[in-house]
Write an enzyme that holds these catalytic residues in place. Sequence first.
Site, PDB file in Angstrom:
ATOM      1  N   SER A  27       0.810  -1.220   0.000  1.00 41.01           N
ATOM      2  CA  SER A  27       0.000   0.000   0.000  1.00 41.01           C
ATOM      3  C   SER A  27       0.842   1.268   0.000  1.00 41.01           C
ATOM      4  O   SER A  27       0.492   2.243  -0.667  1.00 41.01           O
ATOM      5  CB  SER A  27      -0.931   0.000   1.215  1.00 41.01           C
ATOM      6  OG  SER A  27      -1.710  -1.163   1.242  1.00 41.01           O
ATOM      7  N   HIS A  37       1.134   4.725   4.524  1.00 38.56           N
ATOM      8  CA  HIS A  37       0.368   5.328   3.434  1.00 38.56           C
ATOM      9  C   HIS A  37       0.763   6.794   3.238  1.00 38.56           C
ATOM     10  O   HIS A  37       0.990   7.244   2.103  1.00 38.56           O
ATOM     11  CB  HIS A  37      -1.128   5.244   3.734  1.00 38.56           C
ATOM     12  CG  HIS A  37      -1.680   3.865   3.661  1.00 38.56           C
ATOM     13  ND1 HIS A  37      -3.025   3.599   3.732  1.00 38.56           N
ATOM     14  CD2 HIS A  37      -1.074   2.655   3.518  1.00 38.56           C
ATOM     15  CE1 HIS A  37      -3.231   2.299   3.641  1.00 38.56           C
ATOM     16  NE2 HIS A  37      -2.062   1.710   3.519  1.00 38.56           N
TER      17      HIS A  37
END
Length: 348
Positions: free
Chosen positions: A251, A309
């Site tokens: 991610s 992230h």
Amino acid sequence: MFCRNVWSAVELTKSCKPVLLNQGRISFGHARIQFRHSFQKAKRSVRRAALEPDPLEHLRIESGPLNAKGLVRPFFFAVGVSAASLVGCVIWEYENLRAHSTILKRPGNWLSAQQKKLMTHFKSEPGPIKKWWNSLRESEKVFYPILAANVLVFGAWRVRSLQPIMVKYFCSNPSGSAICSPMLLSTFSHYSALHLAANMYVLYSFMPAAIASLGKEQFVAMYLSAGVISSFSSFLYKVVFNQPGLSLGASGAIMSVLSYVCVQYPDTRLSIIFLPMYTFAAGTAIKAIMSVDLAGVLLGWKFFDHAAHLGGALFGIAWCHWGGTHIWANRDKFLQYYHALRRSDTGR
């Protein structure tokens, strides 16, 4: 646990339906008895599910004190991997250009033309795999190796005897004995099939635009660098807020691709896969996503690794503004050095 609860609810619904449809008339008392029996059965199944051991419970998770000194090695590892990725991809680009220029500069004469015809005549047809590979777009030729690596690691998680190795080397853990290598390996690691499918879908969707802007070599350099930098961002957050834990998944690296495309093409219209009728600007989307991750970092949400992230997204934005113009664009000096070194080794 959540999936098992939903499955119990489905079983409950199915058990009630025959009472109302197959009797020919509505029998409320019988329906209440059946419903009560199904509800109790569902509660028992949920209780059993709660008592079932976690499939990874048998593994020993390394833990220890978190301190700022533990960030030194990860920091230099992130810098080293990023530098090695840049150097390797610059050499890759140079060799690709050199191979094409050699073919273009190859002198043509009657003898070589006849030889080429003869070789073409006897040359066997390419196999189905080679035909499929040649039919792919440039972005797909980069995506499928990344997908294959992630699927291979996902399969390794399913082998019980390999799980201790997977936890040690394919999960980013600032308290573990292996700290540096998992920062890179964890970006190719997914334990959940849903997590893997979601990440690969987003990557496949945004890769064509990123590679069209960067080229495949620069894209790979940015992707690998974003992977270790997002892992270091996760380390930094865990040490500062004293929240140890494991992290895995692509991610963080994918967020760099997403943020790069959204900043590079801010007016592009995006939509959610399940709600294609609603569209929004890419520039607005990345602001909203980063706001959620920032809130997750400040409020301590633990469902996702919001620090990774956010680190990946910030790196993608930084690469959009400075990476291509100040780093990748200034590779000429290194290419001159590598060209001279190559000529001295080959003698031509």
